[in-house]
Design a protein around this motif. Structure first.
Motif, short mmCIF file in Angstrom:
data_model
loop_
_atom_site.label_atom_id
_atom_site.label_comp_id
_atom_site.label_asym_id
_atom_site.label_seq_id
_atom_site.Cartn_x
_atom_site.Cartn_y
_atom_site.Cartn_z
N LEU A 1 0.87 -1.18 0.00
CA LEU A 1 0.00 0.00 0.00
C LEU A 1 0.90 1.23 0.00
O LEU A 1 1.61 1.49 0.97
N LEU A 2 0.88 1.96 -1.09
CA LEU A 2 1.73 3.14 -1.26
C LEU A 2 0.87 4.39 -1.11
O LEU A 2 -0.07 4.60 -1.89
N VAL A 3 1.17 5.20 -0.09
CA VAL A 3 0.35 6.37 0.22
C VAL A 3 1.20 7.63 0.13
O VAL A 3 2.29 7.70 0.69
N SER A 4 0.68 8.63 -0.56
CA SER A 4 1.38 9.90 -0.65
C SER A 4 1.45 10.56 0.72
O SER A 4 0.48 10.55 1.49
N ALA A 5 2.61 11.15 1.03
CA ALA A 5 2.75 11.85 2.31
C ALA A 5 1.88 13.09 2.34
O ALA A 5 1.50 13.56 3.41
N ARG A 6 1.55 13.64 1.17
CA ARG A 6 0.70 14.83 1.11
C ARG A 6 -0.76 14.42 1.05
O ARG A 6 -1.48 14.71 0.10
N SER A 7 -1.22 13.73 2.06
CA SER A 7 -2.58 13.23 2.09
C SER A 7 -3.37 13.89 3.22
O SER A 7 -2.81 14.53 4.10
N HIS A 8 -4.69 13.71 3.17
CA HIS A 8 -5.57 14.28 4.19
C HIS A 8 -6.57 13.20 4.59
O HIS A 8 -6.33 12.02 4.40
N TYR A 9 -7.68 13.61 5.17
CA TYR A 9 -8.63 12.65 5.74
C TYR A 9 -9.06 11.57 4.75
O TYR A 9 -9.05 10.38 5.07
N GLY A 10 -9.42 11.96 3.53
CA GLY A 10 -9.94 10.99 2.56
C GLY A 10 -8.96 9.88 2.25
O GLY A 10 -9.27 8.70 2.44
N PRO A 11 -7.74 10.20 1.77
CA PRO A 11 -6.78 9.14 1.46
C PRO A 11 -6.41 8.27 2.66
O PRO A 11 -6.27 7.06 2.53
N PHE A 12 -6.26 8.87 3.83
CA PHE A 12 -5.90 8.07 5.00
C PHE A 12 -7.06 7.17 5.43
O PHE A 12 -6.85 6.04 5.89
N SER A 13 -8.29 7.64 5.27
CA SER A 13 -9.45 6.79 5.58
C SER A 13 -9.52 5.64 4.60
O SER A 13 -9.83 4.50 4.97
N ALA A 14 -9.22 5.92 3.33
CA ALA A 14 -9.20 4.86 2.33
C ALA A 14 -8.11 3.84 2.65
O ALA A 14 -8.31 2.63 2.48
#
Length: 343
Positions: free
Chosen positions: A74-87
């Motif tokens: 699971l590759l997540v951008s560091a520039r994320s907010h509530y939506g991406p982190f909830s996903a």
């Protein structure tokens, strides 16, 4: 295998679970792997024994036995907010429910080299597939250029192809929010958009503009934001002194919160003088003052969809016809009302 010492309790093996459940070791393995065509009563019995003994399979042994790691990256951008982190949370849960472990990495930069290095690191760790949550345009362009060594699914980017993406219809969600304000009687509506290089922000802005155009309403250039409540507050202080509008659609709930704070400091009553709509329906939105009208996305569905699409590629399954991107749900609360008389 080393025998347990005096007073030590030997960890249960898959053979022990099979014996306690009255089935074969192969049947337990099939249950763990989520394979089809197992009698529901048999699966229930196996899972009951597993739960009673709080047993967890030895992932290393399973990998050696099957030549599969049953691990996804699971590759997540560091520039994320509530939506991406909830996903990301939903994806982790969905993967574990399907018997897969998750390895997570954070993407500090969205360039070709960083993305390629992250994918290579995942492959070196034996992952069978990767889910990418990087909604920025730069990340999308980089993903199109790098070579994939394992199946990959991207959230948000619908242009990646229906068989390799999981997303909500952001444009339709934005139209819902804007239409709600129009149906209340608002004709002068502003939009506080997200960062310009985010696909979600672009879709929501385009949905806002399309809905205004369909109703032949005047359009004022959207204000570019950064997803934060601080930015919403700063913008609110600048535009709410002498507002020539009666409603604002903010591209996420945090910026809407900042706007509401600014309105309160300037004595602008919400919703009596100004209606505000957000997007995402974060858990705190219903506790804003007043509770926020917003657009809700089902992140549980998004996580399950992403894993289903990825595992279909990994396991060679036919997913059937491409799924439509679902429309988010408008949640009407107390932050919106008809415009003041004469405005």
């Amino acid at each position: 295998m080393e025998e347990p010492g005096p007073g030590e309790k030997r960890a249960l093996s898959i053979r022990d679970i099979a014996r306690l459940a009255g089935v074969s070791r192969q049947t337990v393995s099939r249950v763990l792997n989520g394979e089809r065509y197992i009698k529901p009563s048999t699966e229930a019995q196996v899972r009951k024994v597993i739960e009673e003994h709080s047993w967890r399979p030895n992932s290393a042994a399973r990998a050696l036995a099957t030549a599969r790691s049953r691990t996804v990256g699971l590759l997540v951008s560091a520039r994320s907010h509530y939506g991406p982190f909830s996903a990301a949370t939903a994806i982790d849960e969905a993967a574990r429910n399907r018997g897969y472990a998750i390895l997570t990495a954070t993407l500090a930069r969205e360039d070709d080299e960083s993305i390629s290095a992250a994918l290579d690191a995942f492959v070196a760790q034996g992952v069978e597939g990767v889910v990418v949550i990087a909604p920025q345009q730069r990340a999308h362009e980089a993903l199109q250029r790098v070579t994939f060594k394992v199946p990959l699914v991207s959230l948000h980017w619908k242009s990646a192809g229906d068989d390799r993406v999981a997303a909500f219809d952001q444009l339709a969600g934005a139209r819902l929010a804007t239409r709600h304000l129009i149906e209340l009687g608002h004709t002068r509506i502003r939009h506080l958009a997200g960062p310009q290089d985010w696909s979600e922000a672009e879709d929501r802005m385009n949905g806002f503009l399309a809905e205004l155009n369909d109703h032949d309403l005047p359009v004022t250039a959207p204000i570019l934001g950064d997803w934060t409540a601080d930015l919403g507050y700063e913008v609110g202080l600048k535009i709410l002194h002498f507002p020539d509008f009666t409603a604002i659609f903010a591209s996420n709930d945090q910026m809407a919160l900042g706007l509401m704070h600014a309105a309160a400091d300037l004595g602008v009553a919400v919703p009596e003088q100004l209606s505000i709509v957000g997007f995402d329906d974060i858990p705190e939105a219903k506790h804003y003052s007043p509770p926020l009208t917003t657009v809700r996305q089902d992140f549980g569905w998004l996580g399950a969809r992403a894993i289903a699409v990825l595992l279909a590629q990994i396991e060679g399954e036919d997913t059937g016809p491409p799924a439509e991107f679902p429309v988010p749900q408008l949640i009407v609360r107390a932050s919106t009302a008809p415009p003041p008389p004469g405005r």
